[in-house]
Design a protein around this motif. Structure first.
Motif, short mmCIF file in Angstrom:
data_model
loop_
_atom_site.label_atom_id
_atom_site.label_comp_id
_atom_site.label_asym_id
_atom_site.label_seq_id
_atom_site.Cartn_x
_atom_site.Cartn_y
_atom_site.Cartn_z
N VAL B 170 0.84 -1.20 0.00
CA VAL B 170 0.00 0.00 0.00
C VAL B 170 0.87 1.25 0.00
N THR B 171 1.95 1.22 0.79
CA THR B 171 2.83 2.38 0.85
C THR B 171 3.53 2.61 -0.49
N ILE B 172 4.05 1.53 -1.07
CA ILE B 172 4.74 1.68 -2.36
C ILE B 172 3.76 2.27 -3.37
N ARG B 173 2.56 1.73 -3.39
CA ARG B 173 1.59 2.17 -4.37
C ARG B 173 1.23 3.65 -4.19
N SER B 174 1.08 4.07 -2.92
CA SER B 174 0.70 5.47 -2.74
C SER B 174 1.89 6.38 -3.02
N ALA B 175 3.11 5.89 -2.74
CA ALA B 175 4.29 6.70 -3.08
C ALA B 175 4.40 6.85 -4.59
N GLN B 176 4.09 5.78 -5.32
CA GLN B 176 4.13 5.86 -6.78
C GLN B 176 3.05 6.79 -7.29
N ALA B 177 1.85 6.68 -6.71
CA ALA B 177 0.74 7.51 -7.15
C ALA B 177 1.05 8.98 -6.89
N ALA B 178 1.68 9.26 -5.74
CA ALA B 178 2.01 10.64 -5.39
C ALA B 178 2.95 11.24 -6.43
N ARG B 179 3.80 10.40 -7.00
CA ARG B 179 4.72 10.91 -8.01
C ARG B 179 4.20 10.57 -9.42
N LEU B 180 2.89 10.55 -9.54
CA LEU B 180 2.20 10.42 -10.83
C LEU B 180 2.51 9.13 -11.58
N GLY B 181 2.74 8.06 -10.83
CA GLY B 181 3.07 6.79 -11.47
C GLY B 181 1.89 6.08 -12.10
N TYR B 182 0.68 6.52 -11.79
CA TYR B 182 -0.48 5.83 -12.35
C TYR B 182 -1.30 6.73 -13.26
N VAL B 183 -0.60 7.59 -13.99
CA VAL B 183 -1.28 8.42 -14.97
C VAL B 183 -0.99 7.81 -16.34
N GLY B 184 -2.01 7.27 -16.97
CA GLY B 184 -1.82 6.64 -18.28
C GLY B 184 -1.47 5.17 -18.14
N LEU B 185 -1.88 4.39 -19.12
CA LEU B 185 -1.73 2.94 -19.02
C LEU B 185 -0.27 2.48 -19.02
N ARG B 186 0.53 3.10 -19.90
CA ARG B 186 1.93 2.65 -19.99
C ARG B 186 2.66 2.84 -18.67
N ARG B 187 2.52 4.05 -18.12
CA ARG B 187 3.19 4.31 -16.84
C ARG B 187 2.61 3.44 -15.75
N SER B 188 1.30 3.23 -15.81
CA SER B 188 0.67 2.40 -14.78
C SER B 188 1.24 1.00 -14.81
N LEU B 189 1.40 0.46 -16.01
CA LEU B 189 1.93 -0.90 -16.10
C LEU B 189 3.34 -0.96 -15.55
N ARG B 190 4.14 0.03 -15.93
CA ARG B 190 5.52 0.04 -15.44
C ARG B 190 5.53 0.16 -13.92
N THR C 98 19.35 7.21 -8.53
CA THR C 98 18.99 8.11 -9.64
C THR C 98 17.67 7.69 -10.28
N GLN C 99 17.55 6.37 -10.51
CA GLN C 99 16.32 5.87 -11.10
C GLN C 99 15.11 6.25 -10.26
N ASP C 100 15.27 6.08 -8.94
CA ASP C 100 14.14 6.33 -8.05
C ASP C 100 13.76 7.80 -8.06
N VAL C 101 14.75 8.68 -7.97
CA VAL C 101 14.44 10.11 -7.91
C VAL C 101 13.89 10.60 -9.24
N SER C 102 14.28 9.96 -10.35
CA SER C 102 13.82 10.41 -11.66
C SER C 102 12.39 9.95 -11.96
N PHE C 103 11.87 9.06 -11.15
CA PHE C 103 10.54 8.50 -11.39
C PHE C 103 9.48 9.60 -11.54
N GLY C 104 9.45 10.54 -10.60
CA GLY C 104 8.45 11.61 -10.63
C GLY C 104 8.62 12.52 -11.84
N PRO C 105 9.82 13.09 -12.02
CA PRO C 105 10.02 14.00 -13.16
C PRO C 105 9.67 13.34 -14.50
#
Lengths: 205, 259, 267, 267
Positions: B170-190, C98-105
């Motif tokens: 849950v923490t990893i997922r919310s950290a990813q979401a906070a940094r826009l990791g789940y915007v768009g399908l490609r990024r979401s999959l990654r 580096t990979q981790d910090v670049s994730f957001g940008p």
């Protein structure tokens, strides 16, 4: 994709349980042997099972936006071999039934057969064949995980068709397979892709 | 909704009832649900178990309803598929709708309704067990009926670790979401792939740390702990017997499509 | 830029209501500390402010513009508000720093070059440039914490919310973290932190938000922590400089050792 | 009963030597605090003392009898020395509190009834009897920490080694933990703790072991923490009462607020 509680007639419940039993017993034996030889593996195997469960409890991003989730059995089969997955997969299915109301108890035997036996063995077989053919790891993982997922879905469709063969098994199978294909085929592709990312990250660590 | 069934089980007043007693109720109901005609037994099972759960086992009705709707996606798809016939229609069936090789008949709808009823009734029984019996009690029961100890140890450790890993996930997922990791399908999959890998790495790491912690506590090859021993509850068993007898009696006089 | 919550309610099915119509205002340039016992709802409040948790009632807004919990609205909000959780282990999900910090940008849609610049800048601000090529799992706890903050900083948020940034750190680690935070502030970021360390809260913060019993109280940090009734109700502890001042009957409220020495030196 | 390490060396293949011929003595009834920066080797030292880590050189002994790293020797040692790790999730393996605490006693070969008594006693001493039927994963962090200590206490060790028992706890949690520790001491257990909190170390401890650069120094806690050279070398911080005393030129070394108030009240 797990068959929900109440979906199978008693004879089918018993039949699938009997069909799964030898694999699960073999899995338990393999696991117990491993643990006797390496007591410390107890925690590691538990962690592997917990990982499989968590993976199946996480909602995956998908085109349809439905609550699709990966089965994780392909990855498990590559990492821990199919017999161990037969045992761990069975425990995961019990946990899913009782913690997430996903699947069921009378349908446990059928679900074990599709998810903890058929899926891992098909995925593992694909992985072994592709490795012999010296294909890139990405291809091995993608195909193994996607096929494990597909095998689970095909077996499940077959199980439902056997239970409700109207008018014939063939027609019923085609029907169930087609309807569930809408969600399951994209899911298999996505799970394969996720597997590729998973193993890429693991390799870089 | 994650793990609310588990949370309910730990606080359930029915935790005091022996697992064997609860299994008798649940297994008996499940069996009758499948073998006797669906009408009027399945609605009665749904009603009876809902009353038992909400009135006696003190399950919140919201939770009860939510739990019963969890398998809904599969149930609806499955039931609709059963209602839809493919190929030549059985002689003598009443056709309600037909298009090419596809048809919906009174018989296929009855079959679908039967499965729907059994499925909902079965879900009631399973959920009732789920919200009244924590997994540790079932693992203890598993040991008593002779499943090999190491296998049950692994099941118990799995249960413990899954909450630790769930928190990580849950923490990893919310950290990813906070940094826009789940915007768009490609990024979401990654992101999801990285999440899966992250959970696997943590599973490995956690198991090593727990292994070390256990070694420090003197663990060599046995995870022996006290077991909860709960005596049988005669009243509960008597009520269960009466309930199952009523179901069986109604079943023999009921009707519906026997699968 | 002001980040605000008004009439905010939040809860979980298992725990019931955690926050009950609370209002909080985080003004640019202010150093706000969030105080409260374990389980009081500090982390939930931070989650709501960052957009990670959808409140059951009330509004979170930036400069009066309310946050929409749509995909677009959230994405917009997250460019401006970043939250770093307490446990760094679960926030670093890539193989190397580096990979981790670049994730957001990269998710912001920046080019690789721009993203690289952001990474260099963020690592530099956090004082962890030397770790850029290291594997995340080889870092010490303190290093992980600073790298996790760098990951958020690389998004160039105007508000940075830190949950227990100094917990679990040794004295050197605490100092490094505080130095890094000061650099971020000099760079225009408004930092808000939740902490259990009341002495640190008093020394570092200007404004405080105390969370207790589902409610919040906001005010100057020395006023709130100097209020024995509030401190007891919130299961906190009076910071030692304020306790000492109270015992000695001082009117002034010292914030740390410097103030106490100065006050004692007065004739 | 004295737990001792003499000429102890330890290291890991990945990190090289961590401890280089250090000697430490933990006397019954003494409150020893273990101080040092992150990665200085505190946890390794605790591991060696508890028997969990096999040193590369030197000897750990109880009342002069050296610890044998055989199965029998270790099991003997663990009856007397118990270590509780910082993260309770590394030690709690059972989902049920009572079951978890009963593991040690049953492993000692006690009967179920005796084990049950031990569990009741241990939970009581830690002030967590009300949690006996709760699920481990539902506990708060502070509760988990106390249950983990209870698991060790159920072995009735004469020496209890605690790694950061107060880290990550809120003020109430710290107080509960310290109260529980005091009860254990009253019950005859000698408690040693590793901590980053120098203020707590000064207030709680009598003896201190400072670990730095692979070496240790042991002495009265106020002496060691009052030595600015050692404090700087060990990357620690001078506790505020000692810093204040130094600035005011006091000869006496106050250990906390009480002492400071008393000293200030003197004519």
């Amino acid at each position: 994709m797990h068959i929900a509680e109440g979906f199978l007639p008693v004879s089918h419940c018993v039949g699938w349980a009997v069909a799964s039993a030898p694999f699960v017993v073999q899995g338990v034996r393999a696991t117990v042997r491993q643990v006797r030889e390496h007591p410390e593996n107890r925690v590691l195997l538990a962690a592997a099972g917990a990982f499989t469960f968590i993976l199946s409890a996480l909602k995956m991003p998908s085109v349809t936006g439905s609550s699709s989730h990966p089965t994780g059995t392909g990855a498990g089969a590559i990492l821990f071999r199919p017999p161990v997955m037969a045992f761990l997969g069975t425990v995961v299915l019990v946990f899913q039934a009782l913690l997430l109301a996903h699947g069921g108890l009378t349908t446990l035997g059928a679900n074990v057969f599709s998810m903890a036996i058929a899926g891992p063995w098909v995925g593992y077989a694909a992985y072994v064949v592709l490795r012999r053919l010296r294909t890139p790891l990405e291809v091995q993982v993608f195909v193994a995980m996607a096929l494990a997922d597909l095998a689970t879905y095909v077996v499940t469709s077959g199980q439902l068709a056997l239970a409700y063969p109207d008018p014939t098994f063939g027609a019923a199978f085609a029907k169930f397979a087609t309807i569930f294909a809408l969600t399951q085929i994209p899911l298999a592709v996505i799970e394969g892709l996720v597997g590729v990312v998973l193993f890429r990250v693991l390799r870089s660590i | 909704m994650a793990f609310s069934l588990d949370a309910a089980a730990w606080g359930s007043p029915w935790r005091r009832i022996a697992v064997a007693d609860k299994t008798f109720l649940v297994a008996g109901t499940l069996l009758l649900d499948l073998v006797v005609p669906a009408w009027p037994v399945t609605p009665l099972v749904v009603l009876g178990l809902s009353v038992a759960a909400i009135r006696f086992a003190r399950v919140g009705w919201r939770l009860w309803l939510a739990a019963l709707t969890l398998p809904l996606a599969f149930v609806v798809t499955g039931v609709l598929s059963i209602a839809l016939e493919v190929g030549p229609v059985h002689p003598g069936s009443t056709i309600w709708w037909a298009w090419g090789p596809l048809a919906i008949t009174a018989e296929s709808v009855a079959r679908a309704a039967t499965v729907l009823g059994r499925s909902v009734a079965g879900a009631c029984a399973v959920v009732l067990l789920a919200v009244s019996t924590p997994m540790v009690d079932l693992v203890d029961a598993g040991r008593r009926v002779g499943i090999p100890g190491p296998a049950m140890d692994i099941a118990a450790l799995m249960y413990r670790l899954l909450f630790v890993l769930w928190e990580s996930a849950v923490t990893i997922r919310s950290a990813q979401a906070a940094r826009l990791g789940y915007v768009g399908l490609r990024r979401s999959l990654r992101s999801f792939g990285a999440l899966a890998a992250g959970v696997l790495v943590r599973a490995w790491e956690r198991s090593r740390r727990l292994e070390r912690g256990l070694a420090g506590r003197g663990y060599t090859d046995d995870l022996r702990t006290l077991r909860h021993v709960r005596p049988h509850t005669p009243a509960f068993l008597a009520a269960t017997c009466a309930w199952l007898l009523v179901l069986a009696a109604l079943g023999t006089h009921g009707f519906g499509v026997l699968a | 830029m002001t980040l605000q919550a008004e009439g905010l309610s939040a809860g979980y099915p298992s725990r019931g209501t955690v926050l009950d119509e609370v209002s909080v205002s985080l003004t640019a340039g202010e150093r706000t500390v969030l105080l409260g016992a374990n389980g009081s709802g500090k982390t939930t409040l931070l989650g709501c402010l960052s957009g990670a948790i959808v409140p059951t009632g009330g509004v979170v807004s930036i400069d009066g513009v309310p946050l929409q919990h749509s995909r677009h609205g959230l994405s917009d909000h997250r460019r401006r508000v970043q939250l770093v959780l307490q446990d760094p282990d679960d926030q670093l999900f890539s193989a190397d720093v580096t990979q981790d910090v670049s994730f957001g940008p990269l998710n912001l849609g920046l080019s690789e070059d721009e993203a690289r610049d952001r990474v260099v800048e963020a690592l530099d601000l956090l004082g962890v440039s030397h770790l850029s090529e290291r594997a995340t799992h080889q870092l010490s706890y303190g290093e992980k914490k600073r790298v996790a903050v760098a990951g958020a900083v690389a998004m160039r948020p105007s508000h940075l919310l830190l949950d227990e940034p100094t917990a679990g750190l040794d004295p050197d680690g605490v100092e490094d973290m505080l130095t890094a935070i000061a650099r971020l502030e000099a760079h225009g970021t408004t930092v808000t932190m939740a902490t259990h360390d009341v002495d640190l809260a008093l020394a570092w913060g200007t404004s405080a938000v105390v969370v207790t019993g589902g409610r919040t109280r906001q005010g100057p940090v020395a006023d709130l922590l100097g209020d024995p009734v509030l401190v007891a109700a919130a299961h906190l502890r009076t910071p030692w400089p304020l306790e000492l001042a109270a015992r000695l009957g001082w009117a002034e409220r010292p914030r740390g050792l410097e103030d106490v020495t100065r006050l004692l030196a007065r004739p």
